[in-house]
Write a protein that holds these residues in place. Structure first.
Motif, PDB file in Angstrom:
ATOM      1  N   GLY A   1     -52.625  21.692  26.554  1.00  0.00           N
ATOM      2  CA  GLY A   1     -51.911  21.592  27.824  1.00  0.00           C
ATOM      3  C   GLY A   1     -52.877  21.391  28.973  1.00  0.00           C
ATOM      4  O   GLY A   1     -54.090  21.257  28.784  1.00  0.00           O
ATOM      5  N   ARG A   2     -52.320  21.374  30.177  1.00  0.00           N
ATOM      6  CA  ARG A   2     -53.132  21.181  31.381  1.00  0.00           C
ATOM      7  C   ARG A   2     -53.512  22.534  31.967  1.00  0.00           C
ATOM      8  O   ARG A   2     -52.692  23.450  32.048  1.00  0.00           O
ATOM      9  CB  ARG A   2     -52.344  20.363  32.409  1.00  0.00           C
ATOM     10  N   LEU A   3     -54.764  22.643  32.369  1.00  0.00           N
ATOM     11  CA  LEU A   3     -55.260  23.876  32.983  1.00  0.00           C
ATOM     12  C   LEU A   3     -54.769  23.936  34.429  1.00  0.00           C
ATOM     13  O   LEU A   3     -55.077  23.068  35.246  1.00  0.00           O
ATOM     14  CB  LEU A   3     -56.788  23.911  32.922  1.00  0.00           C
ATOM     15  N   GLU A   4     -53.999  24.981  34.731  1.00  0.00           N
ATOM     16  CA  GLU A   4     -53.403  25.119  36.062  1.00  0.00           C
ATOM     17  C   GLU A   4     -54.371  25.695  37.074  1.00  0.00           C
ATOM     18  O   GLU A   4     -54.518  25.199  38.182  1.00  0.00           O
ATOM     19  CB  GLU A   4     -52.160  26.016  35.970  1.00  0.00           C
ATOM     20  N   ASN A   5     -55.071  26.779  36.690  1.00  0.00           N
ATOM     21  CA  ASN A   5     -55.943  27.453  37.654  1.00  0.00           C
ATOM     22  C   ASN A   5     -57.004  28.271  36.928  1.00  0.00           C
ATOM     23  O   ASN A   5     -56.795  28.730  35.806  1.00  0.00           O
ATOM     24  CB  ASN A   5     -55.120  28.381  38.556  1.00  0.00           C
ATOM     25  N   VAL A   6     -58.153  28.439  37.578  1.00  0.00           N
ATOM     26  CA  VAL A   6     -59.215  29.331  37.102  1.00  0.00           C
ATOM     27  C   VAL A   6     -59.494  30.311  38.225  1.00  0.00           C
ATOM     28  O   VAL A   6     -59.795  29.907  39.352  1.00  0.00           O
ATOM     29  CB  VAL A   6     -60.493  28.549  36.737  1.00  0.00           C
ATOM     30  N   TYR A   7     -59.395  31.601  37.938  1.00  0.00           N
ATOM     31  CA  TYR A   7     -59.453  32.616  38.985  1.00  0.00           C
ATOM     32  C   TYR A   7     -60.841  33.218  39.192  1.00  0.00           C
ATOM     33  O   TYR A   7     -61.010  34.047  40.094  1.00  0.00           O
ATOM     34  CB  TYR A   7     -58.473  33.749  38.650  1.00  0.00           C
ATOM     35  N   VAL A   8     -61.812  32.844  38.375  1.00  0.00           N
ATOM     36  CA  VAL A   8     -63.145  33.444  38.468  1.00  0.00           C
ATOM     37  C   VAL A   8     -64.206  32.355  38.569  1.00  0.00           C
ATOM     38  O   VAL A   8     -63.971  31.195  38.212  1.00  0.00           O
ATOM     39  CB  VAL A   8     -63.435  34.345  37.253  1.00  0.00           C
ATOM     40  N   ASN A   9     -65.383  32.760  39.043  1.00  0.00           N
ATOM     41  CA  ASN A   9     -66.515  31.846  39.161  1.00  0.00           C
ATOM     42  C   ASN A   9     -67.678  32.350  38.311  1.00  0.00           C
ATOM     43  O   ASN A   9     -67.695  33.507  37.873  1.00  0.00           O
ATOM     44  CB  ASN A   9     -66.961  31.733  40.623  1.00  0.00           C
TER      45      ASN A   9
ATOM     46  N   ILE B   1     -66.332  26.332  31.738  1.00  0.00           N
ATOM     47  CA  ILE B   1     -66.401  25.167  30.854  1.00  0.00           C
ATOM     48  C   ILE B   1     -65.406  24.094  31.270  1.00  0.00           C
ATOM     49  O   ILE B   1     -65.653  22.902  31.116  1.00  0.00           O
ATOM     50  CB  ILE B   1     -66.145  25.601  29.392  1.00  0.00           C
ATOM     51  N   ALA B   2     -64.252  24.501  31.790  1.00  0.00           N
ATOM     52  CA  ALA B   2     -63.210  23.555  32.200  1.00  0.00           C
ATOM     53  C   ALA B   2     -62.768  23.874  33.619  1.00  0.00           C
ATOM     54  O   ALA B   2     -62.932  25.000  34.102  1.00  0.00           O
ATOM     55  CB  ALA B   2     -62.020  23.620  31.244  1.00  0.00           C
ATOM     56  N   GLU B   3     -62.201  22.876  34.287  1.00  0.00           N
ATOM     57  CA  GLU B   3     -61.745  23.020  35.659  1.00  0.00           C
ATOM     58  C   GLU B   3     -60.256  22.719  35.752  1.00  0.00           C
ATOM     59  O   GLU B   3     -59.693  22.017  34.895  1.00  0.00           O
ATOM     60  CB  GLU B   3     -62.531  22.071  36.584  1.00  0.00           C
ATOM     61  N   PRO B   4     -59.578  23.259  36.788  1.00  0.00           N
ATOM     62  CA  PRO B   4     -58.142  23.008  36.959  1.00  0.00           C
ATOM     63  C   PRO B   4     -57.825  21.513  36.956  1.00  0.00           C
ATOM     64  O   PRO B   4     -58.548  20.708  37.544  1.00  0.00           O
ATOM     65  CB  PRO B   4     -57.839  23.639  38.321  1.00  0.00           C
ATOM     66  N   GLY B   5     -56.737  21.172  36.266  1.00  0.00           N
ATOM     67  CA  GLY B   5     -56.325  19.774  36.175  1.00  0.00           C
ATOM     68  C   GLY B   5     -56.723  19.110  34.874  1.00  0.00           C
ATOM     69  O   GLY B   5     -56.137  18.094  34.494  1.00  0.00           O
ATOM     70  N   GLU B   6     -57.698  19.671  34.169  1.00  0.00           N
ATOM     71  CA  GLU B   6     -58.124  19.080  32.897  1.00  0.00           C
ATOM     72  C   GLU B   6     -57.089  19.365  31.813  1.00  0.00           C
ATOM     73  O   GLU B   6     -56.491  20.438  31.771  1.00  0.00           O
ATOM     74  CB  GLU B   6     -59.479  19.641  32.466  1.00  0.00           C
TER      75      GLU B   6
END
Length: 317
Positions: free
Chosen positions: A55-63, A183-188
């Motif tokens: 699926g598509r990654l919606e959000n990443v909450y940490v850095n 490793i991945a960013e939102p939208g990928e």
């Protein structure tokens, strides 16, 4: 002129003597009787936080570098498809429940007729054919109800499956640690099992080092270790041996001295005390180089530079 030459010779002799004494003292710490020494780096267990479903990654909450605790939310996958599947599964459940009510109502009617035919048969007031028809219809309705109940269970199971996928779409931390990589960013768009984050387990930190084969055989699991990191050479860190390789190997290129790289060595792992990690968990940094001293003889006494602070206090130093 002769005085100058004599003075220079004396200075050279003093400098040489000072260098030899310093070198001897420096090397003496690596020739401690009852101890073995090795070079290594702090390491820890790494966990890849991955997407369960494609699926598509919606959000990443940490850095990268963030400290997280067990249960903290890390990332979220898009839920639109799963929410549509959940709505479809709930509609299927409603349909199955309505069918079950209908079949149960038919069963009650068939049971009433069958009981009536049974009584009439005992009095000889009905034909054998009428009785058999009522009996067959009753058992058929029982089978229909059983099938309808199974359909309700299947519909419930489908809802639970979709709900579990929705729950798993929110990626949470399984442990206390630090985010090492995004490793991945939102939208990928990710495939099932693709990594999103790399997490370092700060409750499982250890140093891996190598010992010559003639020494490794003397190392026992659970033996005391003192680790000295290059960054903080005045603070020894307590640890315990948790692993000694069964097979010898050539040491990797990261081992500093050429002499060590030419030997067959055994890989050894020393884990830092869990209570110490818990106390300083927010300050732990993996990858730091250092040295480890292993106690081979239980009666051996730790040298002054490897004595812990609490041991000094107990000894009144």
């Amino acid at each position: 002129m002769k005085k100058i030459i004599v003075i220079m010779l004396v200075l050279c002799a003093v400098a040489l003597a000072f260098y030899e004494v310093k070198t001897y003292r420096s090397n003496a710490r690596y020739r401690l009787e009852g101890f073995a020494h090795g070079n290594g780096r702090l390491e820890s267990t790494e966990v890849t936080i991955a997407a369960k479903l494609a699926g598509r990654l919606e959000n990443v909450y940490v850095n990268e570098g963030d400290f997280v605790r067990k249960g903290d939310k890390l990332a979220l996958m898009q839920l639109n498809v799963l929410k549509a599947e959940l709505a479809q599964a709930e509609a299927g459940l409603n349909q199955a429940q309505a069918m079950l009510k209908q079949k149960e109502s038919a069963l009650r009617g068939a049971e009433s007729r069958f009981n009536r035919e049974k009584q009439m048969r005992s009095k000889g007031a009905t034909s054998e054919q009428e009785y058999e028809n009522a009996e067959t219809h009753f058992y058929s309705c029982q089978a229909d109800v059983a099938a309808a109940r199974a359909a309700v269970q299947v519909a419930n199971a489908e809802i639970q499956r979709v709900q579990a996928d929705i729950d798993d779409s929110l990626l949470v931390s399984p442990l206390r640690g630090r985010i090492q990589y995004r490793i991945a960013e939102p939208g990928e768009v990710l495939s099932s099992g693709d990594g999103v984050l790399n997490l370092v387990d700060l409750t499982d930190v250890y140093m891996t080092f190598f010992l010559p084969e003639e020494i490794a055989g003397k190392v026992r699991i659970g033996a005391e270790v003192r680790i000295v990191l290059d960054a903080i050479r005045d603070i020894p860190i307590p640890a315990r041996i948790t692993f000694v390789a069964d097979v010898a190997q050539f040491t990797p290129k990261t081992v500093e001295t050429q002499e060590e790289r030419q030997k067959l060595m055994f890989r050894v792992k020393a884990k830092i005390a869990p209570e110490l990690l818990e106390k300083y968990i927010e300050y732990i940094k993996t990858g730091l180089p250092g040295e480890a001293w292993v106690k081979l003889d239980d009666d051996a006494v730790w040298p002054d530079f490897l004595i812990l602070k609490r041991e000094r206090e107990q000894q009144g130093r």
